[in-house]
Design an enzyme around this catalytic site. Sequence first.
Site, PDB file in Angstrom:
ATOM      1  N   LYS A  32      50.049   2.372  56.314  1.00 61.67           N
ATOM      2  CA  LYS A  32      49.214   3.501  56.706  1.00 61.67           C
ATOM      3  C   LYS A  32      49.115   4.505  55.563  1.00 61.67           C
ATOM      4  O   LYS A  32      48.019   4.949  55.205  1.00 61.67           O
ATOM      5  CB  LYS A  32      49.803   4.156  57.956  1.00 61.67           C
ATOM      6  CG  LYS A  32      48.821   5.023  58.708  1.00 61.67           C
ATOM      7  CD  LYS A  32      49.494   5.668  59.919  1.00 61.67           C
ATOM      8  CE  LYS A  32      49.759   4.649  61.008  1.00 61.67           C
ATOM      9  NZ  LYS A  32      50.669   5.160  62.053  1.00 61.67           N
ATOM     10  N   ARG A 105      53.405  10.745  61.563  1.00 62.62           N
ATOM     11  CA  ARG A 105      53.031   9.374  61.918  1.00 62.62           C
ATOM     12  C   ARG A 105      53.917   8.367  61.189  1.00 62.62           C
ATOM     13  O   ARG A 105      54.203   8.520  60.019  1.00 62.62           O
ATOM     14  CB  ARG A 105      51.577   9.109  61.528  1.00 62.62           C
ATOM     15  CG  ARG A 105      50.649  10.258  61.809  1.00 62.62           C
ATOM     16  CD  ARG A 105      49.265  10.035  61.203  1.00 62.62           C
ATOM     17  NE  ARG A 105      48.597   8.885  61.760  1.00 62.62           N
ATOM     18  CZ  ARG A 105      47.428   8.422  61.297  1.00 62.62           C
ATOM     19  NH1 ARG A 105      46.851   8.997  60.242  1.00 62.62           N
ATOM     20  NH2 ARG A 105      46.865   7.381  61.851  1.00 62.62           N
ATOM     21  N   GLY A 114      52.071  -0.136  68.141  1.00 59.09           N
ATOM     22  CA  GLY A 114      52.718   0.364  69.350  1.00 59.09           C
ATOM     23  C   GLY A 114      54.237   0.353  69.312  1.00 59.09           C
ATOM     24  O   GLY A 114      54.887   0.691  70.289  1.00 59.09           O
ATOM     25  N   MET A 116      56.315   1.941  66.987  1.00 65.33           N
ATOM     26  CA  MET A 116      56.987   3.156  66.548  1.00 65.33           C
ATOM     27  C   MET A 116      56.208   4.386  66.989  1.00 65.33           C
ATOM     28  O   MET A 116      55.209   4.278  67.659  1.00 65.33           O
ATOM     29  CB  MET A 116      57.214   3.098  65.057  1.00 65.33           C
ATOM     30  CG  MET A 116      58.322   2.084  64.758  1.00 65.33           C
ATOM     31  SD  MET A 116      58.746   2.039  63.053  1.00 65.33           S
ATOM     32  CE  MET A 116      57.178   1.803  62.331  1.00 65.33           C
ATOM     33  N   ARG A 372      43.028  -0.448  57.982  1.00 62.77           N
ATOM     34  CA  ARG A 372      43.933  -1.549  57.627  1.00 62.77           C
ATOM     35  C   ARG A 372      43.182  -2.856  57.862  1.00 62.77           C
ATOM     36  O   ARG A 372      42.158  -2.875  58.572  1.00 62.77           O
ATOM     37  CB  ARG A 372      45.197  -1.521  58.490  1.00 62.77           C
ATOM     38  CG  ARG A 372      44.883  -1.726  59.952  1.00 62.77           C
ATOM     39  CD  ARG A 372      46.107  -1.700  60.841  1.00 62.77           C
ATOM     40  NE  ARG A 372      45.686  -1.431  62.210  1.00 62.77           N
ATOM     41  CZ  ARG A 372      46.386  -0.738  63.089  1.00 62.77           C
ATOM     42  NH1 ARG A 372      47.543  -0.223  62.754  1.00 62.77           N
ATOM     43  NH2 ARG A 372      45.935  -0.548  64.299  1.00 62.77           N
ATOM     44  N   HIS A 490      60.250 -31.684  76.698  1.00 60.71           N
ATOM     45  CA  HIS A 490      59.420 -32.882  76.585  1.00 60.71           C
ATOM     46  C   HIS A 490      57.947 -32.556  76.811  1.00 60.71           C
ATOM     47  O   HIS A 490      57.083 -32.921  76.022  1.00 60.71           O
ATOM     48  CB  HIS A 490      59.907 -33.925  77.599  1.00 60.71           C
ATOM     49  CG  HIS A 490      59.088 -35.177  77.621  1.00 60.71           C
ATOM     50  ND1 HIS A 490      58.107 -35.390  78.563  1.00 60.71           N
ATOM     51  CD2 HIS A 490      59.056 -36.235  76.788  1.00 60.71           C
ATOM     52  CE1 HIS A 490      57.535 -36.554  78.314  1.00 60.71           C
ATOM     53  NE2 HIS A 490      58.096 -37.089  77.246  1.00 60.71           N
ATOM     54  N   SER A 805      58.766 -43.568  54.202  1.00 63.39           N
ATOM     55  CA  SER A 805      58.221 -42.550  55.096  1.00 63.39           C
ATOM     56  C   SER A 805      59.415 -41.897  55.785  1.00 63.39           C
ATOM     57  O   SER A 805      60.167 -42.565  56.499  1.00 63.39           O
ATOM     58  CB  SER A 805      57.290 -43.185  56.128  1.00 63.39           C
ATOM     59  OG  SER A 805      56.904 -42.215  57.061  1.00 63.39           O
ATOM     60  N   CYS A 872      56.589 -38.524  58.549  1.00 63.15           N
ATOM     61  CA  CYS A 872      55.907 -38.603  59.831  1.00 63.15           C
ATOM     62  C   CYS A 872      56.809 -37.942  60.849  1.00 63.15           C
ATOM     63  O   CYS A 872      58.003 -37.814  60.632  1.00 63.15           O
ATOM     64  CB  CYS A 872      55.619 -40.051  60.206  1.00 63.15           C
ATOM     65  SG  CYS A 872      57.066 -41.097  60.191  1.00 63.15           S
ATOM     66  N   TYR A 892      51.888 -37.692  51.040  1.00 61.27           N
ATOM     67  CA  TYR A 892      51.165 -37.321  52.252  1.00 61.27           C
ATOM     68  C   TYR A 892      52.111 -36.840  53.346  1.00 61.27           C
ATOM     69  O   TYR A 892      53.326 -37.080  53.282  1.00 61.27           O
ATOM     70  CB  TYR A 892      50.338 -38.510  52.789  1.00 61.27           C
ATOM     71  CG  TYR A 892      51.192 -39.635  53.326  1.00 61.27           C
ATOM     72  CD1 TYR A 892      51.611 -39.646  54.655  1.00 61.27           C
ATOM     73  CD2 TYR A 892      51.612 -40.671  52.501  1.00 61.27           C
ATOM     74  CE1 TYR A 892      52.415 -40.640  55.147  1.00 61.27           C
ATOM     75  CE2 TYR A 892      52.423 -41.681  52.981  1.00 61.27           C
ATOM     76  CZ  TYR A 892      52.819 -41.661  54.310  1.00 61.27           C
ATOM     77  OH  TYR A 892      53.630 -42.647  54.801  1.00 61.27           O
TER      78      TYR A 892
HETATM   79  P1  ADP Z   1      49.761   4.011  65.419  1.00 59.46           P
HETATM   80  O1  ADP Z   1      50.471   3.534  64.215  1.00 59.46           O
HETATM   81  O2  ADP Z   1      50.459   3.688  66.681  1.00 59.46           O
HETATM   82  O3  ADP Z   1      48.318   3.619  65.411  1.00 59.46           O
HETATM   83  P2  ADP Z   1      48.978   6.590  64.467  1.00 59.46           P
HETATM   84  O4  ADP Z   1      49.879   7.237  63.499  1.00 59.46           O
HETATM   85  O5  ADP Z   1      47.778   5.944  63.917  1.00 59.46           O
HETATM   86  O6  ADP Z   1      49.819   5.614  65.363  1.00 59.46           O
HETATM   87  O7  ADP Z   1      48.548   7.697  65.502  1.00 59.46           O
HETATM   88  C1  ADP Z   1      47.866   7.375  66.658  1.00 59.46           C
HETATM   89  C2  ADP Z   1      46.632   8.203  66.798  1.00 59.46           C
HETATM   90  O8  ADP Z   1      46.939   9.566  66.727  1.00 59.46           O
HETATM   91  C3  ADP Z   1      45.616   8.007  65.711  1.00 59.46           C
HETATM   92  O9  ADP Z   1      44.816   6.894  65.964  1.00 59.46           O
HETATM   93  C4  ADP Z   1      44.806   9.259  65.814  1.00 59.46           C
HETATM   94  O10 ADP Z   1      43.833   9.140  66.818  1.00 59.46           O
HETATM   95  C5  ADP Z   1      45.849  10.275  66.218  1.00 59.46           C
HETATM   96  N1  ADP Z   1      46.225  11.053  65.051  1.00 59.46           N
HETATM   97  C6  ADP Z   1      47.239  10.852  64.203  1.00 59.46           C
HETATM   98  N2  ADP Z   1      47.251  11.779  63.237  1.00 59.46           N
HETATM   99  C7  ADP Z   1      46.222  12.607  63.480  1.00 59.46           C
HETATM  100  C8  ADP Z   1      45.689  13.755  62.834  1.00 59.46           C
HETATM  101  N3  ADP Z   1      46.242  14.237  61.736  1.00 59.46           N
HETATM  102  N4  ADP Z   1      44.608  14.344  63.371  1.00 59.46           N
HETATM  103  C9  ADP Z   1      44.047  13.833  64.476  1.00 59.46           C
HETATM  104  N5  ADP Z   1      44.493  12.776  65.128  1.00 59.46           N
HETATM  105  C10 ADP Z   1      45.566  12.143  64.649  1.00 59.46           C
HETATM  106 MG    MG Z   2      46.899   4.076  64.259  1.00 59.38          MG
HETATM  107 MG    MG Z   3      51.529   4.361  68.429  1.00 56.46          MG
END
Ligand code: ADP
Ligand code: MG
Ligand code: MG
Length: 917
Positions: A32, A105, A114, A116, A372, A490, A805, A872, A892
């Site tokens: 990220k 974040r 989802g 962390m 990403r 199996h 083989s 094989c 092979y």
């Molecule tokens: P995850 O890794 O679970 O996707 P994120 O760090 O992307 O978590 O955060 C989830 C959401 O929080 C982002 O998709 C965004 O919508 C919101 N978010 C995070 N940082 C900001 C920010 N600086 N301003 C506005 N929204 C934010």
């Molecule tokens: Mg995100």
């Molecule tokens: Mg999240």
Amino acid sequence: MAQSKRAIKYVYYFGGGKADGNESMKNLLGGKGANLAEMAGHAKLRLPVPPGFTITTEVCAHYYKDRKKYPASLERQVGIALAAVEKEMGKKFGNADNPLLVSVRSGARRSMPGMMETVLDIGLNDTTIKGVIAQSGDERFAYDAYRRLIMMYADVVMEKAGGIVPASGKGIRRVLDEKLEKIKKQQGYLFDTDLQVAELKLLVKDFKATVLKVLGKPFPEDPVEQLWGSVGAVFSSWMGKRAIEYRRIEKIPDEWGTAVNVQAMVFGNMGETSATGVAFTRNPGNGEKQFYGEYLLNAQGEDVVAGIRTPAPVNDYSKNEQSKHLPTLEEIMPEVYQALFKIQERLEKHYRDMQDIEFTIEKGKLYMLQCRVGKRNGIAAVQMASDMFLEKLIDGKSALLRVAPSQLVELLLPMLDPEVQKVTRPIAKGLPAGPGGARGRVVFSSDDAVLWAGKGEKVILVREETSPEDVDGMHKAEAILTTKGGMTSHAALVARGWGKCCIVGCADIEIHAETKSFKANDGTFIKEGDWLSLDGTKGLVYPGSMALVDTDLNKNQAYKILMKLVDKYKVMGVRTNAETPGDAAQGLQFGAEGIGLFRTEHMFYGEGSDQPLFLLRKMIVSKTEKERRVALNELFKYVKKDIKQTLLTMGGLPVTMRLLDPPLHEFVPHDSEKLQQLSKELGISMSILKRRVLALHENNPMLGHRGVRLGISYPEITEMQIRAIFEATAEILKSGKKALPEIMVPVTCAASELIHQKAIVTKVYKEVCEKTGLKKIPYRFGTMIEIPRAALMAAEMAEVADFFSFGTNDLTQMSFGFSRDDIGGFLPIYLDQKLLPDDPFQTIDQEGVGELIRFGTERGRLTRPALKVGICGEHGGDPESVKFCHRLGLNYVSCSPFRVPIARLAAAQAALEFPAS
Ligand code: ADP
Ligand code: MG
Ligand code: MG
């Protein structure tokens, strides 16, 4: 310690068209952080990214090494970066009149969706909120942000990172959420957005009191405490239970650690001109080159993913059944949409791959919050790889590396119609052992499956477990569902080999054999003949007959383009294992370059097996050579026909035929009717016959009188087969067609065994040449290496053998001393406790068994440089094992027909990843 004085850079700034980091620094900044830097700072992008900074993964490592303490210089570095963010935003963190709010974040090298934590709106308290209200002129928005902060902070920082383990269903987030829901209910509101200022204010008060009461500590008003509390919580979420489990499955090392991103907040919850959304530069479901995404008006953060309201489509293309009536972003904010559309185009060009992006619109202004490489299913992966190659966005080599070999499975199988699936509730869930979809009427025994299928019915075989006797019924069934057994049971192995839909270990249902019915945990009652539909990719069981959508590979242009590239780069050959001429044809269609293992034993199972099986039994219980020869002569015509058909199907491609290796104990008859018949046929009394059967009993049949040992004690058995092979080949040659048999001797452990068998081959060869008038019949002679000693004796073996083989199933079994049929009792424990990294029967144990293969290949080729070597067994279709074989320089791999495309792709990737030096 001199190093620490040199002030390591722990904090990387991004924003305002600049960035300290870039996309290549994922290890240090996490995915990220690296991509935020790239989007913000790369000269060709400079996208509107709210400014912020990334605290590196090295700090995470430090944090765990040094009892959750930070490096000394971190605080100062954060202070400097925060000041830069304040300057860029024209606001001050913690300031009463003009406060800056930030998000904290997480972000590891590889995305862990989802797993962390994220905390938004940090910096709000009873004082700064007044500044936010004054600045935005929107009291409702400010309190909406405040209640979100308290909930996230209490959940992520105070409870989870604080190590508080609430009773199930009593977590603080849940408790607070219930309060919110209660107000909505009282007021008759449908959505969070309906809440009024007064109600939000009360909610904030109530939240704070509840946090104090439940967690025993007040929500901290100090913005600095909020910030560092959140940073610490993200670091500690790396070692959270969920995150650890996820890493186990995805094989992500614990040492990587996470980075932390602190970023200025932008607000999607500032009313009807604000929004937040998620989009993909191409459709991740089918790969179409179409911008695809969803958004929510007046919302923040994870609202889109959390399903609080139905998200609206960004454009017409993105509409689905649930969202088709909602206005598109293109309609309501055409300019913002255009800006977003252009950015996504630029991003895809820049990254040369499909991007998954997160964006927020604050009062009509667009901000990019994340990008990403997007996850995609197999069908989409193939489509995109081939499209991008044709668009010249990527070259052929990159296209090949874009598809995981295992993803090809999805292209080969029909699936349940995803639209119907969306609106149907499954009645049970098991382990997804064989992907794809299937539907049929339920039967509870293999015999019934055969019977019903014979009448043209589609059936699903439901059993507690399956065994080799069920093979015929399994083959005839559309799909298999078992209530016991794991991914290596199996049923799972057999289904995977055939590419058949299969769910195993489905403990949600209980079979009542007497009444031919089963009951699911949810109360659904299904009896014989009822329709059932299975999603073997997800392990879901549905009642009734669901539509299937077909996948005709020959119609899939993208697949064809990909496979052309495969053939261009692949070095190692890929053959198919085949039991029948039908398998052989199937394998050919998938691109097999020969048969690596043809077993004739199949003729003793299933349809049409009565007569050959009877003859085999007769041969087995024969006492004298004379008796045996009578039986063998009768068996001869069946064996020859089978061989001839298969050779014809393969049209001159090599066909490795293994000499008979029947598990005697499985073929010895036990029921009295069959015994009567045999005794009559042989002209001996029942008591003599029974004595003979008894004499055949072995204590350890897997290590008993099998394989080449049979051909040595009864040379006439080998002789019959060799004659069948040469005669079949001769007939084909005489008809002007081509055939290339390879004779393979199983279960050898000494070169002397091969010499013994080779003498028979030479003798019969001469006889057949004379009889047919042919001067030459092409063939190769070799052995299957499945006993460790055979690998160790490779130099001597290769003096007689033209090819090896490696039978990796048995080689694994005998190297480990693990009985393949009995691993259920202990192997799961080994894997669970990480005593072994993988199931060695699924992926080659490279250090041990792999070493035998390497040694055997090297020694063999010292004696005979042209020695052909292959493997094989199950491993031939496992991508990791295939790549290993390429590295060893094998000629092979051979695998079941449905794994052939997978093995081909894996072989091509191996050639790119490990080019020959
Ligand atoms: P995850 O890794 O679970 O996707 P994120 O760090 O992307 O978590 O955060 C989830 C959401 O929080 C982002 O998709 C965004 O919508 C919101 N978010 C995070 N940082 C900001 C920010 N600086 N301003 C506005 N929204 C934010
Ligand atoms: Mg995100
Ligand atoms: Mg999240």
